[in-house]
Write a protein that holds these residues in place. Structure first.
Motif, PDB file in Angstrom:
ATOM      1  N   CYS A 202       0.839  -1.193   0.000  1.00 45.84           N
ATOM      2  CA  CYS A 202       0.000   0.000   0.000  1.00 45.84           C
ATOM      3  C   CYS A 202       0.884   1.258   0.000  1.00 45.84           C
ATOM      4  N   PRO A 203       0.687   2.182  -0.934  1.00 39.15           N
ATOM      5  CA  PRO A 203       1.512   3.391  -0.972  1.00 39.15           C
ATOM      6  C   PRO A 203       1.194   4.373   0.157  1.00 39.15           C
ATOM      7  N   GLU A 204      -0.001   4.241   0.750  1.00 41.10           N
ATOM      8  CA  GLU A 204      -0.402   5.168   1.807  1.00 41.10           C
ATOM      9  C   GLU A 204       0.353   4.887   3.107  1.00 41.10           C
ATOM     10  N   CYS A 205       0.430   3.599   3.481  1.00 41.26           N
ATOM     11  CA  CYS A 205       1.076   3.221   4.748  1.00 41.26           C
ATOM     12  C   CYS A 205       2.411   2.528   4.527  1.00 41.26           C
ATOM     13  N   ARG A 206       2.834   2.436   3.268  1.00 45.88           N
ATOM     14  CA  ARG A 206       4.091   1.775   2.899  1.00 45.88           C
ATOM     15  C   ARG A 206       4.135   0.314   3.352  1.00 45.88           C
ATOM     16  N   GLY A 207       2.995  -0.334   3.226  1.00 43.86           N
ATOM     17  CA  GLY A 207       2.916  -1.764   3.501  1.00 43.86           C
ATOM     18  C   GLY A 207       2.770  -2.133   4.957  1.00 43.86           C
ATOM     19  N   LYS A 208       2.663  -1.155   5.861  1.00 46.25           N
ATOM     20  CA  LYS A 208       2.586  -1.456   7.292  1.00 46.25           C
ATOM     21  C   LYS A 208       1.157  -1.709   7.772  1.00 46.25           C
ATOM     22  N   GLY A 209       0.178  -1.232   7.051  1.00 45.75           N
ATOM     23  CA  GLY A 209      -1.212  -1.429   7.446  1.00 45.75           C
ATOM     24  C   GLY A 209      -1.698  -0.447   8.489  1.00 45.75           C
ATOM     25  N   ARG A 210      -0.826   0.458   8.941  1.00 41.06           N
ATOM     26  CA  ARG A 210      -1.214   1.436   9.956  1.00 41.06           C
ATOM     27  C   ARG A 210      -0.488   2.748   9.707  1.00 41.06           C
ATOM     28  N   ILE A 211      -1.068   3.793  10.216  1.00 44.02           N
ATOM     29  CA  ILE A 211      -0.499   5.128  10.046  1.00 44.02           C
ATOM     30  C   ILE A 211      -0.299   5.755  11.420  1.00 44.02           C
ATOM     31  N   ILE A 212       0.888   6.300  11.633  1.00 47.21           N
ATOM     32  CA  ILE A 212       1.214   6.928  12.919  1.00 47.21           C
ATOM     33  C   ILE A 212       1.154   8.445  12.749  1.00 47.21           C
ATOM     34  N   ASP A 213       0.209   9.064  13.460  1.00 47.10           N
ATOM     35  CA  ASP A 213       0.055  10.522  13.370  1.00 47.10           C
ATOM     36  C   ASP A 213       1.005  11.242  14.332  1.00 47.10           C
TER      37      ASP A 213
END
Length: 380
Positions: A202-213
């Protein structure tokens, strides 16, 4: 690391079980606990236990050593790769409907490998941490008796502040809205030849599956930090120069939720002041006087276990090799010890008294040997 349970108890068989009984017990347990059939969190660890037990007990030589040495002694002498080397799982997996065979074992224990019972695994598995290499030097005496060494290894570990999440205390990573936490996205493309499916990180989370704000300041959002960790290494007796010990799970950790890597300890055995090692045998040079070699005597010689007596028979020649059975190195992953090979040399004094000189000249005359005692030594 927890102590491994007894292999006979793991398979539920008696210590005098036949190879067919051991095979039947493993086949039954493999059907129950194979991770591609049983999705419970404990199944994979249980499958590892029964597979390791079967690899040992199905091999006559490994089973004999396991019975003789016990769990602790056996674990000192065999790494996991050695345990599984030569083991045959293919016919068992074929019987229970799997085609992966040894590839399944390799994938579960060491990462990678075949696709198991369910065919190809289209999704991505969590990445595994990096393996590490540490070079350790020990003395020949330590190698002869086995020892423990505490080493300090720099490695990547989970951040103490955020617990490995990468998020600042008081906050939590959120599920990536684009991939739904899968870490990968799927696209479909139609052409004249059919429909093609492509899976990519996933280009949004770079393959991590989660996003850290709000990233953790201690690890800058990675969830990992560098630390120096003290680790105790068990050195098995008889180990030789250049052998690698594998410490499972003691390598770098990974932030993707995968297993940590392994630590490989490369052992160097330092040269000894008295002995030269040749496999399991040791070599030693013994200097004796001329009268001792001619008339015979009994002398004290060093060994790794302390001094012992050695008989020099009359007429011993220069360069003759005498053997002391069982006074060498312990056989690594075997039984007994090597030998101590003693090469005899003649010690010639540089200075002698007038009395000694007269006796030697008389001996030479009786023996019919020509000497020229007035000649001086030529130094080069």
């Amino acid at each position: 690391m927890a102590e491994k349970p007894d292999f006979y108890e793991v398979l539920g068989v008696s210590r005098d079980a036949t190879k067919d009984q051991i095979k039947d017990a493993y086949r039954k347990l493999a059907m129950e606990f194979h991770p591609d059939r049983n999705k419970s969190p404990e199944a994979e660890e249980k499958f590892k236990e029964i597979s390791e037990a079967y690899a040992v007990l199905s091999d006559d030589q490994k089973r004999q050593q396991y019975n003789t040495l016990g769990k602790a002694g056996f674990d000192q002498r065999y790494t996991e790769e050695d345990i599984f080397r030569g083991a045959d799982f293919n016919d068992i997996f074929r019987d229970i409907g799997g085609g992966g065979g040894f590839n399944d074992i390799f994938r579960i224990f060491f990462g990678g490998g075949g696709g198991g019972f369910g065919g190809s695994d289209f999704g991505e598995r969590p990445s595994r941490g990096q393996d590490l290499l540490y070079e350790l030097s020990i003395t020949l005496d330590e190698a002869s008796r086995g020892t423990q060494k505490e080493i300090e290894v720099p490695r990547t570990e989970k951040c103490d502040v955020c617990g490995g999440s990468g998020a600042a205390p008081g906050s939590n990573p959120r599920v990536c809205p684009r991939c739904g936490g899968q870490g990968r996205v799927q696209t479909m493309r139609r052409s004249a030849f059919g429909t093609f499916v492509q899976v990519a990180p996933c280009p949004e989370c770079r393959g991590k599956g989660r996003i850290i704000d709000a990233p953790c300041r201690n690890c800058r959002g990675s969830g990992l930090i560098k630390k120096r960790r003290k680790i105790t290494v068990n050195i098995p007796l008889g180990i030789d120069e250049g052998y690698q010990l594998r410490l499972r799970g003691e390598g770098d950790m990974t932030g993707s939720g995968g297993e940590p890597g392994d630590l490989y300890v490369l052992v160097h055995v330092l040269p000894h002041d008295l002995f030269v090692r040749d496999g399991d045998d040791l070599h030693y040079v013994l200097m004796v006087g001329y009268p001792q070699a001619v008339l015979g005597t009994e002398v004290s010689v060093p060994t790794l276990e302390g001094p012992t007596s050695l008989k020099i028979h009359p007429g011993t020649q220069v360069g003759e090799v005498l053997r002391l059975k069982g006074k060498g190195m312990p056989r690594f992953r075997g039984y007994g010890r090597g030998d101590l090979l003693i090469r005899v040399g003649i010690s010639v004094p540089e200075k002698i008294t007038s009395e000694q000189k007269g006796l030697l000249e008389q001996l030479a005359k009786v023996s019919g040997e020509a000497v020229q005692p007035n000649h001086r030594r030529i130094r080069f």
